[in-house]
Design an enzyme around this catalytic site. Structure first.
Site, mmCIF file in Angstrom:
data_model
loop_
_atom_site.group_PDB
_atom_site.id
_atom_site.type_symbol
_atom_site.label_atom_id
_atom_site.label_comp_id
_atom_site.label_asym_id
_atom_site.label_seq_id
_atom_site.Cartn_x
_atom_site.Cartn_y
_atom_site.Cartn_z
ATOM 1 C CB THR A 45 51.602 66.109 148.977
ATOM 2 O OG1 THR A 45 50.243 66.448 148.644
ATOM 3 C CG2 THR A 45 52.540 67.119 148.344
ATOM 4 C CB CYS A 46 49.336 62.828 152.189
ATOM 5 S SG CYS A 46 48.946 64.412 152.967
ATOM 6 C CG HIS A 78 46.989 75.270 141.007
ATOM 7 N ND1 HIS A 78 46.077 74.985 142.001
ATOM 8 C CD2 HIS A 78 47.875 74.221 141.008
ATOM 9 C CE1 HIS A 78 46.380 73.835 142.570
ATOM 10 N NE2 HIS A 78 47.462 73.353 141.999
ATOM 11 C CB SER A 88 47.356 73.479 152.110
ATOM 12 O OG SER A 88 48.601 73.665 151.472
ATOM 13 C CD GLU A 93 50.557 72.303 154.103
ATOM 14 O OE1 GLU A 93 51.654 72.117 154.653
ATOM 15 O OE2 GLU A 93 50.291 71.918 152.955
ATOM 16 C CD GLN A 99 54.492 68.287 150.949
ATOM 17 O OE1 GLN A 99 53.625 69.078 150.598
ATOM 18 N NE2 GLN A 99 54.212 67.265 151.757
ATOM 19 C CB ALA A 169 60.567 57.488 160.948
ATOM 20 N N GLY A 170 59.035 59.214 158.106
ATOM 21 C CA GLY A 170 59.347 60.200 157.068
ATOM 22 C C GLY A 170 58.883 61.576 157.513
ATOM 23 C CE LYS A 171 61.224 66.171 153.463
ATOM 24 N NZ LYS A 171 61.266 67.057 152.288
ATOM 25 N N GLY A 173 55.339 61.449 159.141
ATOM 26 C CA GLY A 173 55.412 60.775 160.429
ATOM 27 C C GLY A 173 56.090 61.638 161.475
#
Length: 397
Positions: A45-46, A78, A88, A93, A99, A169-171, A173
């Site tokens: 993820t980011c 974990h 997170s 969230e 994900q 325009a992904g998740k 975005g």
């Protein structure tokens, strides 16, 4: 042994995560080359990159410098905390649960997710859903996307009548764009490499879509640029921004980069742009945690209880091959002896099924206690009992 290797926002800055991503891939390959890896799965993820592996040899010690390395119960704890939103950056969230589901589906499709990881990740999804149902940990929850919008608002006061350019325009975005809808903007412009996706999102939000090659033009008069693509390298460089945006606009421009690796070069801030990245979201994350501390405690209690149930399930799984062997052996004997009996009894006027059902019930009842005791022995880690059972039934099937 279940092994988890990771780098995330808790132990690393966005810069460290970027540098560590390749090193983590290399470490994963080295483990595969050195040890018998039976299953594996990646979550990216980011603000995190993680590998989960199932290794055959439980006595080995795997060391990976620069990363968090946990095994068995710690690794499982974990993952359950992760699915619950407790790990997170923005506590509670919801995006992480999707994900995790996507990572599991991808691993199954690639043939890398077997019985163990499938069991573990199915449980993780269940726990994540249970926490959100039984607590209010995600009530009014902000996402990384809406946190990015909050950062932009702190600079401008509010975004009313502002022009915002969303790159990607992904998740992520999409989360950004949806958070912007409530802000009474002058305009929302969506840019994406796949133009159709940009069009769909822009239509949903009442904004406009542009082709990626028109990005520079759209950036000229934007008040806020929020970028969240999956590009492997910066798409908004120092030179591109300098050439595109008039100096008087640069001083009032806010750029928020929530991509990993980053979309916007750090040097862009030298132009006067107020540039933020994932590291700057930590303040929003701290505020979110304070709001949800009581719910987090309740969530941790659920994780603790579910972890114990998962531990038992995995222990029982270890004796499943032995239990299957016992059942198969018993069924083979039952069928053989039932046929003999029916042959001796001769014509039974269609009542053969009564005898067949009787033998099935007898075998089931006789083996029931034995199988339950084996499962209990597995849960209690009574290796001698299991070894004795393996010796008794070895070669019987």
């Amino acid at each position: 042994m279940i092994l988890n290797i990771r780098v995330d926002h808790k132990t690393a800055s966005i810069g460290t995560m970027e540098r560590s991503a390749h090193k983590l891939d290399v470490a994963f390959q080295e483990i595969q080359n050195k040890y018998p890896v039976e299953e594996h799965l990646q979550i990216k993820t980011c603000n995190r990159t993680e590998f989960y592996l199932v290794l055959k040899d439980c006595s080995m010690e795997v060391e990976c410098d620069d990363f968090v390395v946990e095994t068995d119960e710690k690794a499982l704890e974990h993952l359950l905390r992760l699915a619950s939103g407790l790990e997170s950056m923005i506590v509670g969230e919801d995006q992480i649960l999707g994900q995790i589901k996507d990572a599991r589906k991808r691993s199954i499709k690639e043939g890398c997710c077997g019985r163990v990881l499938n069991t573990v990740f199915t449980k993780a999804v269940h726990v994540g859903q249970s926490v959100r149902k039984k607590t209010r940990i995600n009530e009014g929850s902000v996402s990384i996307g809406s946190a990015a919008v909050d950062l932009a608002e702190k600079v401008h006061g509010n975004l009313k009548c502002k022009k915002v350019l969303v790159v990607g325009a992904g998740k992520m975005g999409t989360l950004v764009a949806k958070a912007l809808v409530e802000k009474n903007l002058k305009a929302i412009v969506v840019a994406n490499r796949t133009h159709d996706r940009a069009v769909c999102l822009a239509r949903e939000l009442g904004g406009s879509a542009i082709h990626f090659n028109k990005l520079a033009e759209a950036m000229k008069d934007a008040d806020v640029v929020i970028s969240a693509t999956g590009a492997p390298h910066p798409i908004l460089t120092y030179e591109k921004v300098k050439e595109t945006v008039p100096p008087e606009n640069l001083r009032n421009m806010v750029m928020v980069d929530i991509a990993n690796p980053r979309d916007i070069e750090e040097r862009v801030s030298e132009l006067g742009v107020k540039l933020f990245n994932i590291d700057d979201l930590r303040g929003v994350a701290d505020e979110s945690l304070k709001m949800r501390e009581a719910e987090a405690v309740r969530a941790e209690k659920i994780v603790e209880e579910e972890l114990e149930l998962l531990h038992r399930s995995l222990k029982r799984m270890e004796v499943e091959p032995l239990i299957s062997s016992i059942r198969a052996n018993a069924e083979e004997i039952r069928v053989k002896e039932t046929r003999k009996a029916l042959k001796i009894l001769g014509d039974m006027n269609g009542n053969e099924k009564v005898v067949d059902d009787l033998t099935k019930v007898l075998v089931k009842h006789i083996s029931y206690d034995m199988i339950q005791n084996l499962k209990h022995a597995a849960e209690m880690d009574e290796k001698e009992v299991i070894k004795a059972a393996e010796t008794i039934f070895k070669g019987k099937n």
